[in-house]
Design a protein around this motif. Sequence first.
Motif, PDB file in Angstrom:
ATOM      1  N   ALA A   1       0.836  -1.206   0.000  1.00  0.00           N
ATOM      2  CA  ALA A   1       0.000   0.000   0.000  1.00  0.00           C
ATOM      3  C   ALA A   1       0.868   1.253   0.000  1.00  0.00           C
ATOM      4  O   ALA A   1       0.540   2.251  -0.666  1.00  0.00           O
ATOM      5  N   LEU A   2       1.974   1.234   0.739  1.00  0.00           N
ATOM      6  CA  LEU A   2       2.881   2.383   0.743  1.00  0.00           C
ATOM      7  C   LEU A   2       3.462   2.626  -0.640  1.00  0.00           C
ATOM      8  O   LEU A   2       3.540   3.776  -1.100  1.00  0.00           O
ATOM      9  N   GLU A   3       3.874   1.559  -1.321  1.00  0.00           N
ATOM     10  CA  GLU A   3       4.431   1.725  -2.660  1.00  0.00           C
ATOM     11  C   GLU A   3       3.386   2.269  -3.625  1.00  0.00           C
ATOM     12  O   GLU A   3       3.687   3.119  -4.466  1.00  0.00           O
ATOM     13  N   THR A   4       2.146   1.797  -3.509  1.00  0.00           N
ATOM     14  CA  THR A   4       1.076   2.315  -4.362  1.00  0.00           C
ATOM     15  C   THR A   4       0.844   3.795  -4.099  1.00  0.00           C
ATOM     16  O   THR A   4       0.668   4.587  -5.028  1.00  0.00           O
ATOM     17  N   ALA A   5       0.840   4.186  -2.825  1.00  0.00           N
ATOM     18  CA  ALA A   5       0.635   5.590  -2.477  1.00  0.00           C
ATOM     19  C   ALA A   5       1.768   6.463  -3.007  1.00  0.00           C
ATOM     20  O   ALA A   5       1.523   7.565  -3.519  1.00  0.00           O
ATOM     21  N   ILE A   6       3.006   5.983  -2.917  1.00  0.00           N
ATOM     22  CA  ILE A   6       4.142   6.769  -3.408  1.00  0.00           C
ATOM     23  C   ILE A   6       4.070   6.913  -4.921  1.00  0.00           C
ATOM     24  O   ILE A   6       4.296   8.010  -5.464  1.00  0.00           O
ATOM     25  N   ARG A   7       3.739   5.832  -5.635  1.00  0.00           N
ATOM     26  CA  ARG A   7       3.652   5.926  -7.100  1.00  0.00           C
ATOM     27  C   ARG A   7       2.552   6.900  -7.518  1.00  0.00           C
ATOM     28  O   ARG A   7       2.740   7.717  -8.427  1.00  0.00           O
ATOM     29  N   ALA A   8       1.386   6.814  -6.874  1.00  0.00           N
ATOM     30  CA  ALA A   8       0.276   7.684  -7.242  1.00  0.00           C
ATOM     31  C   ALA A   8       0.573   9.135  -6.889  1.00  0.00           C
ATOM     32  O   ALA A   8       0.315  10.051  -7.693  1.00  0.00           O
ATOM     33  N   ALA A   9       1.105   9.388  -5.687  1.00  0.00           N
ATOM     34  CA  ALA A   9       1.421  10.756  -5.282  1.00  0.00           C
ATOM     35  C   ALA A   9       2.493  11.362  -6.175  1.00  0.00           C
ATOM     36  O   ALA A   9       2.407  12.540  -6.551  1.00  0.00           O
TER      37      ALA A   9
ATOM     38  N   LEU B   1      -3.213  17.729  -1.304  1.00  0.00           N
ATOM     39  CA  LEU B   1      -3.643  16.384  -1.675  1.00  0.00           C
ATOM     40  C   LEU B   1      -2.961  15.410  -0.725  1.00  0.00           C
ATOM     41  O   LEU B   1      -1.732  15.347  -0.665  1.00  0.00           O
ATOM     42  N   LEU B   2      -3.754  14.671   0.018  1.00  0.00           N
ATOM     43  CA  LEU B   2      -3.245  13.767   1.052  1.00  0.00           C
ATOM     44  C   LEU B   2      -3.420  12.327   0.609  1.00  0.00           C
ATOM     45  O   LEU B   2      -4.533  11.886   0.331  1.00  0.00           O
ATOM     46  N   ALA B   3      -2.323  11.589   0.543  1.00  0.00           N
ATOM     47  CA  ALA B   3      -2.355  10.159   0.239  1.00  0.00           C
ATOM     48  C   ALA B   3      -2.346   9.399   1.556  1.00  0.00           C
ATOM     49  O   ALA B   3      -1.356   9.422   2.292  1.00  0.00           O
ATOM     50  N   THR B   4      -3.444   8.751   1.870  1.00  0.00           N
ATOM     51  CA  THR B   4      -3.582   8.030   3.127  1.00  0.00           C
ATOM     52  C   THR B   4      -4.447   6.802   2.913  1.00  0.00           C
ATOM     53  O   THR B   4      -4.875   6.515   1.787  1.00  0.00           O
ATOM     54  N   SER B   5      -4.716   6.075   3.991  1.00  0.00           N
ATOM     55  CA  SER B   5      -5.552   4.877   3.909  1.00  0.00           C
ATOM     56  C   SER B   5      -7.002   5.251   4.172  1.00  0.00           C
ATOM     57  O   SER B   5      -7.311   6.318   4.726  1.00  0.00           O
ATOM     58  N   THR B   6      -7.891   4.365   3.799  1.00  0.00           N
ATOM     59  CA  THR B   6      -9.322   4.617   4.014  1.00  0.00           C
ATOM     60  C   THR B   6      -9.651   4.684   5.495  1.00  0.00           C
ATOM     61  O   THR B   6     -10.593   5.370   5.888  1.00  0.00           O
ATOM     62  N   GLU B   7      -8.884   3.994   6.339  1.00  0.00           N
ATOM     63  CA  GLU B   7      -9.171   3.973   7.767  1.00  0.00           C
ATOM     64  C   GLU B   7      -8.789   5.278   8.439  1.00  0.00           C
ATOM     65  O   GLU B   7      -9.432   5.688   9.404  1.00  0.00           O
ATOM     66  N   ARG B   8      -7.744   5.962   7.951  1.00  0.00           N
ATOM     67  CA  ARG B   8      -7.258   7.183   8.602  1.00  0.00           C
ATOM     68  C   ARG B   8      -7.793   8.457   7.966  1.00  0.00           C
ATOM     69  O   ARG B   8      -7.465   9.566   8.404  1.00  0.00           O
TER      70      ARG B   8
END
Length: 449
Positions: free
Chosen positions: A294-302, A373-380
Amino acid sequence: MMQRFRTGRQAALARLAVIAQYDFCPWSHRYVAWLKQPIGWIVAGAGASLLIAVCLEPQAWIIFGSLIAVMGMGVVWPWLAIYGTRAEMAFDCRRSREGESVQVRLRIENRWPWPLWGMAVEKGFSRGADAPPGEDSSAADPAQWVSAPTAALARVAGWSCSEFVFEFRPSQRGVYPHRVPELATGFPFGLWRASRQIAVERELLVWPHITPLHAMPALGGDVADVVGMLFDRPGEEGDMIGVRPFRQGDRLRSIHWGQTARRDALMVTERQAAARRLIVILVDTAAFAAQSSALETAIRAAASVAQAFHAHHAQVRFLIGDVDLLLEPRTAGWHRLLDALACFPTDGAVDKLTGSDAARRMTEVLCRDAFTLLATSTERAADWDRGAGSCGRLRFLLVGSRAAAECDERTQSVATARRREWIVLDSNAECSAPLRRQWERVCHDSITN
């Protein structure tokens, strides 16, 4: 009747398989771990044959001597082979991207007069197999920590300095090799492996994969709200507003040759400047502390979104963990961000914000004129939403389960966070196509609305 019999038989076999694979004595692993290695069985066989030769049958001395000879050969030969070699490694390029092929040159000096077989390059190239420092080694079976060979060498000639070239295709960003690589061999019997560290001339920086995003959202109802309006102040964009004498550091392409010839001195053109909108992109690493994918996905998208804004001349500020970069408008600023992302730890264990800390971080990050623009998880997302308050310039890039973001309606904050979400990505799926599709929808909706 037969169908019921087959079902009952399959269930019984399944229960039997579970019982057969269950670890009843986990405490004994430290005592029998040596039996998992081939040399352990050779030692056990030699000990048994020694007892038989001493107590029962003298002919067992032949078996004992043979096993000792095999064990000695299997240990001494790899040690001699590694002792007489020296290895160096170099990458053909300094930087690369995820999935791109890179050539690696390996030079091996063999000081023995005989050739060597069974050499292999291990460690430093595969992040999941050899459990490097900083990764959770408890998440995998210790038997899988042994690194799979990156390259295997058929033969190294005697009294020679040989060069081998092989291709390496990194699947994840980072600095390679992430551990010191080793030249190892277990030839001829594989009973024991000897290894020696390989000298690396320079490391390879692997950038995250970037998805090209060509459209641009209208944050304030107009695309120019992002790109910036031109005004008559000295800058490097827009139309020419005048000329001035050349100063040290000016680009040669800005020289006005007509005025230079007329005044017999170097003159350069002055152009308009653009008022750029500040875009803040923040990756919440604490949300992905135990989810490396999930971290790698967030970094690529951001990073993809940051590249889109940077390409349209917006002023971009990127925050992830302890990294806080304000990108320069030229290519050097973008490469500086990619280098920082390549060097950022893969486990993301830098940012430990939770609860009220998220609110304080949001207060620090949110500027009066900045779009965030904040890249985070659905829970947070709800925690960050409470910290943002009534700020209308916050948008979410959620990574995780879309179902969790769509079905969780327990609090009003979650509903507000859902209205602020721009993009929702699944961490277990390829994100390029969904990111491009959702980004185009966001850009279209921002203009039509």
